[in-house]
Design a protein around this motif. Structure first.
Motif, PDB file in Angstrom:
ATOM      1  N   LEU A   1       0.826  -1.207   0.000  1.00 49.80           N
ATOM      2  CA  LEU A   1       0.000   0.000   0.000  1.00 49.80           C
ATOM      3  C   LEU A   1       0.860   1.256   0.000  1.00 49.80           C
ATOM      4  CD1 LEU A   1      -2.656  -1.186   2.597  1.00 49.80           C
ATOM      5  CD2 LEU A   1      -3.126  -0.627   0.200  1.00 49.80           C
ATOM      6  N   ALA A   2       1.942   1.248   0.787  1.00 50.85           N
ATOM      7  CA  ALA A   2       2.834   2.408   0.832  1.00 50.85           C
ATOM      8  C   ALA A   2       3.498   2.630  -0.515  1.00 50.85           C
ATOM      9  CB  ALA A   2       3.883   2.212   1.920  1.00 50.85           C
ATOM     10  N   ALA A   3       3.954   1.554  -1.136  1.00 49.93           N
ATOM     11  CA  ALA A   3       4.607   1.668  -2.441  1.00 49.93           C
ATOM     12  C   ALA A   3       3.648   2.215  -3.497  1.00 49.93           C
ATOM     13  CB  ALA A   3       5.140   0.309  -2.879  1.00 49.93           C
ATOM     14  N   ALA A   4       2.350   1.948  -3.303  1.00 48.68           N
ATOM     15  CA  ALA A   4       1.332   2.445  -4.232  1.00 48.68           C
ATOM     16  C   ALA A   4       0.898   3.865  -3.900  1.00 48.68           C
ATOM     17  CB  ALA A   4       0.122   1.515  -4.216  1.00 48.68           C
ATOM     18  N   GLY A   5       1.466   4.441  -2.830  1.00 47.33           N
ATOM     19  CA  GLY A   5       1.110   5.804  -2.446  1.00 47.33           C
ATOM     20  C   GLY A   5      -0.121   5.900  -1.580  1.00 47.33           C
ATOM     21  N   ARG A   6      -0.637   4.771  -1.124  1.00 50.15           N
ATOM     22  CA  ARG A   6      -1.850   4.762  -0.279  1.00 50.15           C
ATOM     23  C   ARG A   6      -1.411   4.752   1.186  1.00 50.15           C
ATOM     24  NH1 ARG A   6      -4.832  -0.205  -3.184  1.00 50.15           N
ATOM     25  NH2 ARG A   6      -6.313   0.023  -1.445  1.00 50.15           N
ATOM     26  N   LEU A   7      -0.881   5.899   1.621  1.00 48.95           N
ATOM     27  CA  LEU A   7      -0.182   5.974   2.896  1.00 48.95           C
ATOM     28  C   LEU A   7      -1.084   5.789   4.109  1.00 48.95           C
ATOM     29  CD1 LEU A   7       2.349   8.862   2.157  1.00 48.95           C
ATOM     30  CD2 LEU A   7       2.736   6.396   2.082  1.00 48.95           C
ATOM     31  N   ARG A   8      -2.279   6.360   4.082  1.00 55.48           N
ATOM     32  CA  ARG A   8      -3.178   6.206   5.231  1.00 55.48           C
ATOM     33  C   ARG A   8      -3.561   4.741   5.431  1.00 55.48           C
ATOM     34  NH1 ARG A   8      -4.715  10.960   7.363  1.00 55.48           N
ATOM     35  NH2 ARG A   8      -4.486  12.821   6.050  1.00 55.48           N
ATOM     36  N   GLU A   9      -3.860   4.059   4.337  1.00 54.32           N
ATOM     37  CA  GLU A   9      -4.196   2.642   4.438  1.00 54.32           C
ATOM     38  C   GLU A   9      -2.993   1.834   4.908  1.00 54.32           C
ATOM     39  OE1 GLU A   9      -6.692   1.173   0.975  1.00 54.32           O
ATOM     40  OE2 GLU A   9      -6.135   3.186   0.287  1.00 54.32           O
ATOM     41  N   ALA A  10      -1.809   2.207   4.410  1.00 56.10           N
ATOM     42  CA  ALA A  10      -0.587   1.517   4.822  1.00 56.10           C
ATOM     43  C   ALA A  10      -0.345   1.706   6.311  1.00 56.10           C
ATOM     44  CB  ALA A  10       0.606   2.056   4.027  1.00 56.10           C
ATOM     45  N   TYR A  11      -0.608   2.911   6.787  1.00 54.88           N
ATOM     46  CA  TYR A  11      -0.429   3.193   8.214  1.00 54.88           C
ATOM     47  C   TYR A  11      -1.365   2.322   9.056  1.00 54.88           C
ATOM     48  CZ  TYR A  11      -0.558   5.578  12.708  1.00 54.88           C
ATOM     49  OH  TYR A  11      -0.512   5.844  14.053  1.00 54.88           O
ATOM     50  N   GLU A  12      -2.621   2.275   8.680  1.00 61.43           N
ATOM     51  CA  GLU A  12      -3.594   1.486   9.446  1.00 61.43           C
ATOM     52  C   GLU A  12      -3.230   0.011   9.450  1.00 61.43           C
ATOM     53  OE1 GLU A  12      -5.777   2.828  11.295  1.00 61.43           O
ATOM     54  OE2 GLU A  12      -5.472   4.865  10.545  1.00 61.43           O
ATOM     55  N   GLU A  13      -2.772  -0.486   8.299  1.00 58.63           N
ATOM     56  CA  GLU A  13      -2.395  -1.899   8.219  1.00 58.63           C
ATOM     57  C   GLU A  13      -1.151  -2.169   9.068  1.00 58.63           C
ATOM     58  OE1 GLU A  13      -3.421  -5.690   6.285  1.00 58.63           O
ATOM     59  OE2 GLU A  13      -4.409  -3.850   6.912  1.00 58.63           O
ATOM     60  N   GLY A  14      -0.200  -1.225   9.039  1.00 58.29           N
ATOM     61  CA  GLY A  14       1.007  -1.397   9.829  1.00 58.29           C
ATOM     62  C   GLY A  14       0.731  -1.374  11.316  1.00 58.29           C
ATOM     63  N   THR A  15      -0.081  -0.424  11.761  1.00 58.50           N
ATOM     64  CA  THR A  15      -0.372  -0.336  13.198  1.00 58.50           C
ATOM     65  C   THR A  15      -1.205  -1.523  13.675  1.00 58.50           C
ATOM     66  OG1 THR A  15      -2.262   1.113  12.701  1.00 58.50           O
ATOM     67  CG2 THR A  15      -0.201   2.169  13.367  1.00 58.50           C
ATOM     68  N   SER A  16      -2.022  -2.087  12.798  1.00 59.33           N
ATOM     69  CA  SER A  16      -2.829  -3.245  13.204  1.00 59.33           C
ATOM     70  C   SER A  16      -1.954  -4.475  13.440  1.00 59.33           C
ATOM     71  CB  SER A  16      -3.886  -3.560  12.142  1.00 59.33           C
ATOM     72  OG  SER A  16      -3.297  -4.112  10.966  1.00 59.33           O
ATOM     73  N   ALA A  17      -0.713  -4.437  12.927  1.00 62.34           N
ATOM     74  CA  ALA A  17       0.203  -5.559  13.120  1.00 62.34           C
ATOM     75  C   ALA A  17       1.013  -5.431  14.405  1.00 62.34           C
ATOM     76  CB  ALA A  17       1.159  -5.669  11.926  1.00 62.34           C
ATOM     77  N   LEU A  18       0.957  -4.272  15.051  1.00 64.54           N
ATOM     78  CA  LEU A  18       1.729  -4.050  16.263  1.00 64.54           C
ATOM     79  C   LEU A  18       1.274  -4.978  17.389  1.00 64.54           C
ATOM     80  CD1 LEU A  18       1.954  -0.161  16.371  1.00 64.54           C
ATOM     81  CD2 LEU A  18       3.876  -1.744  16.205  1.00 64.54           C
ATOM     82  N   GLY A  19       2.237  -5.575  18.052  1.00 64.24           N
ATOM     83  CA  GLY A  19       1.930  -6.369  19.235  1.00 64.24           C
ATOM     84  C   GLY A  19       1.402  -7.761  18.977  1.00 64.24           C
ATOM     85  N   MET A  20       1.179  -8.133  17.727  1.00 68.88           N
ATOM     86  CA  MET A  20       0.673  -9.481  17.454  1.00 68.88           C
ATOM     87  C   MET A  20       1.705 -10.525  17.875  1.00 68.88           C
ATOM     88  SD  MET A  20      -1.424  -9.074  13.885  1.00 68.88           S
ATOM     89  CE  MET A  20      -2.256 -10.638  14.139  1.00 68.88           C
ATOM     90  N   THR A  21       2.977 -10.218  17.576  1.00 67.99           N
ATOM     91  CA  THR A  21       4.105 -10.998  18.102  1.00 67.99           C
ATOM     92  C   THR A  21       5.227 -10.004  18.354  1.00 67.99           C
ATOM     93  OG1 THR A  21       5.286 -11.454  16.023  1.00 67.99           O
ATOM     94  CG2 THR A  21       3.468 -12.934  16.596  1.00 67.99           C
ATOM     95  N   SER A  22       6.078 -10.286  19.325  1.00 65.69           N
ATOM     96  CA  SER A  22       7.174  -9.364  19.603  1.00 65.69           C
ATOM     97  C   SER A  22       8.205  -9.383  18.489  1.00 65.69           C
ATOM     98  CB  SER A  22       7.837  -9.718  20.940  1.00 65.69           C
ATOM     99  OG  SER A  22       8.367 -11.033  20.896  1.00 65.69           O
ATOM    100  N   SER A  23       8.382 -10.536  17.831  1.00 63.30           N
ATOM    101  CA  SER A  23       9.413 -10.652  16.808  1.00 63.30           C
ATOM    102  C   SER A  23       9.091  -9.831  15.564  1.00 63.30           C
ATOM    103  CB  SER A  23       9.606 -12.122  16.414  1.00 63.30           C
ATOM    104  OG  SER A  23       8.403 -12.670  15.904  1.00 63.30           O
ATOM    105  N   GLY A  24       7.794  -9.616  15.280  1.00 64.87           N
ATOM    106  CA  GLY A  24       7.432  -8.859  14.093  1.00 64.87           C
ATOM    107  C   GLY A  24       7.077  -7.415  14.364  1.00 64.87           C
ATOM    108  N   SER A  25       7.081  -7.027  15.625  1.00 65.18           N
ATOM    109  CA  SER A  25       6.650  -5.668  15.970  1.00 65.18           C
ATOM    110  C   SER A  25       7.620  -4.601  15.471  1.00 65.18           C
ATOM    111  CB  SER A  25       6.462  -5.538  17.480  1.00 65.18           C
ATOM    112  OG  SER A  25       5.310  -6.253  17.892  1.00 65.18           O
ATOM    113  N   LEU A  26       8.908  -4.935  15.360  1.00 69.41           N
ATOM    114  CA  LEU A  26       9.875  -3.961  14.862  1.00 69.41           C
ATOM    115  C   LEU A  26       9.526  -3.522  13.443  1.00 69.41           C
ATOM    116  CD1 LEU A  26      12.497  -2.364  15.228  1.00 69.41           C
ATOM    117  CD2 LEU A  26      13.726  -4.345  14.300  1.00 69.41           C
ATOM    118  N   GLU A  27       9.241  -4.490  12.572  1.00 67.67           N
ATOM    119  CA  GLU A  27       8.878  -4.160  11.192  1.00 67.67           C
ATOM    120  C   GLU A  27       7.572  -3.378  11.143  1.00 67.67           C
ATOM    121  OE1 GLU A  27       9.812  -7.095  12.248  1.00 67.67           O
ATOM    122  OE2 GLU A  27      11.632  -7.601  11.113  1.00 67.67           O
TER     123      GLU A  27
END
Length: 219
Positions: free
Chosen positions: A35-61
């Motif tokens: 989504l970010a590469a396509a310029g859809r930054l708001r959607e990319a942000y929401e998708e990225g934040t929804s991934a926070l905390g699901m696992t500690s190993s992936g939270s950095l990305e």
């Protein structure tokens, strides 16, 4: 970009029925990158934040993609919310330290401390360069260049040009020149926002200091 999106889309479709948190988190992060590469930054942000905390190993990305998209929106409130997700990162090491340096540089920028932000970005660039991670280096260089341009001095402008030139050279080697063009198209709006934040911060400092004291009249 389209080819990468197609390949990732196929991978996501194959893993659509997998309920493993790590797989779901990776899918969300990958989706955010597309989504970010396509310029859809708001959607990319929401998708990225929804991934926070699901696992500690992936939270950095997840923190990285969320803060970077918030930076280019530009949206200081969203940036701060995404940066807070660093508390969920339990890993340690040079990669984490480099990411933390970049995130903190952005926080300084959105708080109006542009000189400090530029110094912090320079440190983050050094760390990325030592790790030899080209795409992360490009993204950090473009953040550094943008903050430097917001400082509006000749020396900072020269630093911005150097950083942008290095970023473009790397992207040319990666065959991703269009990504550099996209960052440069987003840059003016981010610079304008950061300049406004810095000006507001300066005004608040003057207001807090109050009017200068007048010298007492001699009798």
């Amino acid at each position: 970009e389209e080819a990468a999106a197609e390949l990732m889309g196929k991978a996501f479709a194959a893993a659509a029925d997998i309920a493993e948190p790590q797989i779901i988190q990776n899918r969300k992060i990958g989706n955010a990158l597309i989504l970010a590469a396509a310029g859809r930054l708001r959607e990319a942000y929401e998708e990225g934040t929804s991934a926070l905390g699901m696992t500690s190993s992936g939270s950095l990305e997840a923190v990285e993609v969320a803060t970077r998209t918030a930076f280019w929106l530009p949206d200081g409130a969203r940036y701060g919310a995404a940066a807070a997700g660093f508390a969920m990162v339990k890993d340690h090491g040079r990669v984490v330290d480099a990411s933390k340096a970049e995130v903190e540089a952005g926080q300084l920028a959105f708080s109006g401390q542009l000189a400090e932000a530029a110094a912090a970005y320079a440190d983050a660039v050094r760390r990325r360069r030592e790790l030899d991670t080209p795409l992360d280096l490009v993204l950090t260089l473009m953040g550094y260049a943008t903050v430097s341009r917001a400082r509006q001095t000749e020396s900072a402008a020269a630093e911005a040009e150097t950083a942008e030139s290095e970023a473009r050279e790397i992207l040319d080697r990666l065959g991703a020149r269009q990504l550099g063009d996209r960052f440069l198209a987003w840059q003016p709006a981010v610079v304008e926002a950061l300049v406004a934040v810095a000006a507001g911060s300066s005004d608040r400092e003057h207001a807090t200091a109050g009017p200068p004291e007048r010298e007492a009249k001699r009798s």
